[in-house]
Design a protein around this motif. Structure first.
Motif, PDB file in Angstrom:
ATOM      1  N   ALA A 225      43.431 -82.633 -65.616  1.00 57.34           N
ATOM      2  CA  ALA A 225      44.092 -83.820 -66.152  1.00 57.34           C
ATOM      3  C   ALA A 225      45.216 -83.439 -67.114  1.00 57.34           C
ATOM      4  CB  ALA A 225      43.074 -84.712 -66.852  1.00 57.34           C
ATOM      5  N   GLY A 226      44.950 -82.464 -67.984  1.00 55.05           N
ATOM      6  CA  GLY A 226      45.987 -81.998 -68.902  1.00 55.05           C
ATOM      7  C   GLY A 226      47.129 -81.339 -68.157  1.00 55.05           C
ATOM      8  N   ALA A 227      46.778 -80.563 -67.128  1.00 56.99           N
ATOM      9  CA  ALA A 227      47.798 -79.883 -66.326  1.00 56.99           C
ATOM     10  C   ALA A 227      48.713 -80.878 -65.630  1.00 56.99           C
ATOM     11  CB  ALA A 227      47.127 -78.971 -65.303  1.00 56.99           C
ATOM     12  N   LYS A 228      48.139 -81.936 -65.090  1.00 58.30           N
ATOM     13  CA  LYS A 228      48.948 -82.959 -64.418  1.00 58.30           C
ATOM     14  C   LYS A 228      49.917 -83.623 -65.400  1.00 58.30           C
ATOM     15  CE  LYS A 228      45.529 -84.101 -60.852  1.00 58.30           C
ATOM     16  NZ  LYS A 228      44.570 -85.119 -60.355  1.00 58.30           N
ATOM     17  N   ALA A 229      49.457 -83.821 -66.618  1.00 61.80           N
ATOM     18  CA  ALA A 229      50.298 -84.474 -67.617  1.00 61.80           C
ATOM     19  C   ALA A 229      51.537 -83.645 -67.930  1.00 61.80           C
ATOM     20  CB  ALA A 229      49.499 -84.740 -68.888  1.00 61.80           C
ATOM     21  N   ILE A 230      51.357 -82.362 -68.229  1.00 65.26           N
ATOM     22  CA  ILE A 230      52.518 -81.562 -68.624  1.00 65.26           C
ATOM     23  C   ILE A 230      53.346 -81.097 -67.426  1.00 65.26           C
ATOM     24  CG2 ILE A 230      51.512 -80.855 -70.819  1.00 65.26           C
ATOM     25  CD1 ILE A 230      50.898 -78.128 -69.594  1.00 65.26           C
TER      26      ILE A 230
ATOM     27  N   ALA B 186      48.592 -73.850 -67.518  1.00 61.42           N
ATOM     28  CA  ALA B 186      47.736 -72.691 -67.263  1.00 61.42           C
ATOM     29  C   ALA B 186      46.793 -72.977 -66.103  1.00 61.42           C
ATOM     30  CB  ALA B 186      46.945 -72.324 -68.521  1.00 61.42           C
ATOM     31  N   TYR B 187      46.344 -74.222 -66.004  1.00 64.53           N
ATOM     32  CA  TYR B 187      45.452 -74.622 -64.917  1.00 64.53           C
ATOM     33  C   TYR B 187      46.236 -74.604 -63.615  1.00 64.53           C
ATOM     34  CZ  TYR B 187      41.998 -77.382 -62.319  1.00 64.53           C
ATOM     35  OH  TYR B 187      41.071 -77.816 -61.395  1.00 64.53           O
ATOM     36  N   SER B 188      45.738 -73.854 -62.644  1.00 67.03           N
ATOM     37  CA  SER B 188      46.474 -73.671 -61.397  1.00 67.03           C
ATOM     38  C   SER B 188      45.676 -74.183 -60.207  1.00 67.03           C
ATOM     39  CB  SER B 188      46.787 -72.179 -61.201  1.00 67.03           C
ATOM     40  OG  SER B 188      47.483 -71.965 -59.996  1.00 67.03           O
ATOM     41  N   SER B 189      46.343 -74.959 -59.365  1.00 63.76           N
ATOM     42  CA  SER B 189      45.734 -75.435 -58.128  1.00 63.76           C
ATOM     43  C   SER B 189      46.853 -75.844 -57.180  1.00 63.76           C
ATOM     44  CB  SER B 189      44.820 -76.637 -58.393  1.00 63.76           C
ATOM     45  OG  SER B 189      45.581 -77.780 -58.752  1.00 63.76           O
ATOM     46  N   ASP B 190      46.533 -75.999 -55.897  1.00 63.92           N
ATOM     47  CA  ASP B 190      47.528 -76.431 -54.920  1.00 63.92           C
ATOM     48  C   ASP B 190      48.072 -77.807 -55.278  1.00 63.92           C
ATOM     49  OD1 ASP B 190      47.236 -74.099 -53.494  1.00 63.92           O
ATOM     50  OD2 ASP B 190      45.816 -74.944 -52.048  1.00 63.92           O
ATOM     51  N   GLU B 191      47.189 -78.675 -55.756  1.00 62.60           N
ATOM     52  CA  GLU B 191      47.609 -80.027 -56.119  1.00 62.60           C
ATOM     53  C   GLU B 191      48.633 -80.012 -57.251  1.00 62.60           C
ATOM     54  OE1 GLU B 191      45.686 -84.295 -57.627  1.00 62.60           O
ATOM     55  OE2 GLU B 191      44.424 -82.504 -57.463  1.00 62.60           O
ATOM     56  N   ILE B 192      48.396 -79.172 -58.270  1.00 64.59           N
ATOM     57  CA  ILE B 192      49.314 -79.088 -59.399  1.00 64.59           C
ATOM     58  C   ILE B 192      50.660 -78.524 -58.946  1.00 64.59           C
ATOM     59  CG2 ILE B 192      49.752 -78.005 -61.633  1.00 64.59           C
ATOM     60  CD1 ILE B 192      47.662 -80.195 -61.742  1.00 64.59           C
ATOM     61  N   ARG B 193      50.629 -77.505 -58.113  1.00 66.66           N
ATOM     62  CA  ARG B 193      51.883 -76.928 -57.621  1.00 66.66           C
ATOM     63  C   ARG B 193      52.678 -77.945 -56.802  1.00 66.66           C
ATOM     64  NH1 ARG B 193      48.759 -72.167 -57.567  1.00 66.66           N
ATOM     65  NH2 ARG B 193      47.871 -72.637 -55.521  1.00 66.66           N
ATOM     66  N   GLN B 194      51.982 -78.722 -55.981  1.00 69.99           N
ATOM     67  CA  GLN B 194      52.665 -79.745 -55.189  1.00 69.99           C
ATOM     68  C   GLN B 194      53.296 -80.791 -56.098  1.00 69.99           C
ATOM     69  OE1 GLN B 194      49.720 -81.241 -52.450  1.00 69.99           O
ATOM     70  NE2 GLN B 194      49.553 -79.281 -51.366  1.00 69.99           N
TER      71      GLN B 194
END
Length: 417
Positions: A326-331, A339-347
């Motif tokens: 959730a924090g990763a999506k925000a920033i 720092a949190y890494s996932s395919d969804e965040i990269r997309q």
């Protein structure tokens, strides 16, 4: 509304369950204090605060805003004086090691060993005392190669797909044109010592604290070759004129720029405002000849709970939220690399307006290895000073590479070790 409340509860409950257990959750509204720097010009902080408050309506955040230049000194004084600010942003790893070593940060190891924490780039750099953690990273920057596609196209050169450092120098020569005020450089090497020393350490396995600096020689030869060919702005001129790397790239004065991913957020903002027409993209940082994979360097940024926090349970909840999906999506939504890494965040990141979407840029965003910019110990500050002083002497040609490396080794042996 019911769906929103359900989501807030779903986010809040696991966070509370994963706390260190040292404090019981408070009932009723909580005002959480968080120490940050330059709030107005660092939008990631308010973005995280707003997202956290939306997920935890009973907790509001009051920033403790400190000037960036004063931050390490101010926080050192605060913690030494028993200040009860709940969350402290760890601006550098060196600060983190110092505060953790003094027992001024709360142990958050239970948060660092959760399933989601395994997706945090840079987490291992916060391990202390064998297997304890006193902070969680929420962002992880690393170095890539920015380039201006317009300038490559105009010069008839292919984009920098898999460059070695030798190829980088030759390409920079071909992209350099003009004279005087109208000169355009093939590359811009900023004045920081990291552009030579941290890259060399990351890609050779060299240790910047070891006292043995022969591994730096090749990268210095690369830097000086660029300068001697006139394919980059002279180091002395850049220092004297206080040249900004962003202004060089955004004004079209350089075709290539090795720099950290933190620059992405700025250039996206400048493109949105229409203040630059750079047709930019990113490529992997050039590699040593014969290297396999992509190795770069970088540094994480983290949040920690003050050992004397007034609201420790809420503080832990915020620290874990900032390091979560959730924090990763925000920033990521404002161009900051989480720092949190996932395919969804990269997309999500590459879907930002103005973000390049080509395969080369995506490849640059997923390096095989990110090594620390500088190892952290009680020797770091002194060694950093020595290496920086000798770096300047090499780049201004006041010393030869070999003589400066010998001086680094002598000084670290006598002044540090």
């Amino acid at each position: 509304m019911l769906a929103a409340v359900g989501l807030a509860m779903a986010v809040a409950l696991p966070l509370a369950a994963c706390g260190s257990g040292g404090d019981e959750a408070e009932s009723g509204p909580v005002e959480l204090t968080v120490a940050v720097w330059s709030l107005a010009s660092t939008p990631e902080f308010q973005t995280l605060f707003d997202a956290f408050h939306q997920a935890n309506p009973d907790i509001t955040i009051k920033p403790v805003d400190i000037l960036a230049a004063d931050y390490p000194t101010k926080v050192t004084t605060m913690l030494a004086g028993g200040d009860t600010t709940d969350v402290i942003t760890m601006k550098t790893l060196a600060d983190y090691v110092r505060f953790a070593g003094r027992g001024q940060l709360k142990d958050v190891s239970s948060l660092a060993t959760s399933a989601d924490a395994g997706k945090l780039a840079g987490l291992d750099q916060y391990k202390q005392d064998g297997d304890k953690y006193y902070a969680l990273p929420y962002r992880q920057d690393f170095w890539v190669l920015y380039y201006n596609k317009k300038m490559f196209d105009a010069a008839g050169q292919p984009y920098p797909t898999n460059l070695t450092w030798d190829q980088y120098v030759e390409l920079a020569k071909k992209l350099t044109s003009g004279t005087g005020e109208k000169k355009v450089y093939g590359a811009y090497q900023h004045t920081w010592r990291s552009i030579v020393q941290a890259i060399s350490a990351a890609q050779t396995g060299g240790d910047q604290l070891s006292g043995d600096y022969k591994f730096l020689a090749d990268q210095y030869r690369t830097a000086l070759a660029l300068q001697e060919a006139g394919a980059t702005l002279d180091f002395g001129t850049a220092v004297t004129q206080k040249t900004g790397y962003a202004s060089m790239f955004e004004s079209g004065k350089t075709a290539m720029l090795p720099m950290g991913t933190w620059y992405i957020a700025k250039i996206l903002s400048e493109k949105k405002k229409g203040s630059t027409d750079a047709d930019w993209a990113i490529a992997p940082l050039p590699q040593r000849t014969g290297a396999s994979g992509i190795t770069t360097f970088g540094a994480p940024t983290a949040f920690a709970v003050n050992k004397k926090a007034k609201h420790a349970a809420a503080a832990e909840k915020f620290v874990q939220f900032a390091a979560s999906a959730a924090g990763a999506k925000a920033i990521a939504g404002i161009g900051v690399v989480p720092a949190y890494s996932s395919d969804e965040i990269r997309q999500q990141y590459f879907a930002l307006p103005g973000m390049p979407t080509d395969d080369l840029s995506k490849k640059a965003f997923t390096p095989d290895k990110i090594n620390p910019e500088m190892p952290v110990s009680d020797k770091t500050a002194k060694v950093d000073t020595i290496l920086n002083e000798e770096h300047q002497l090499i780049m201004t040609k006041q010393k030869s590479i070999d003589d400066a490396i010998k001086e680094m080794e002598t000084r670290v042996k006598n002044e540090v070790n």
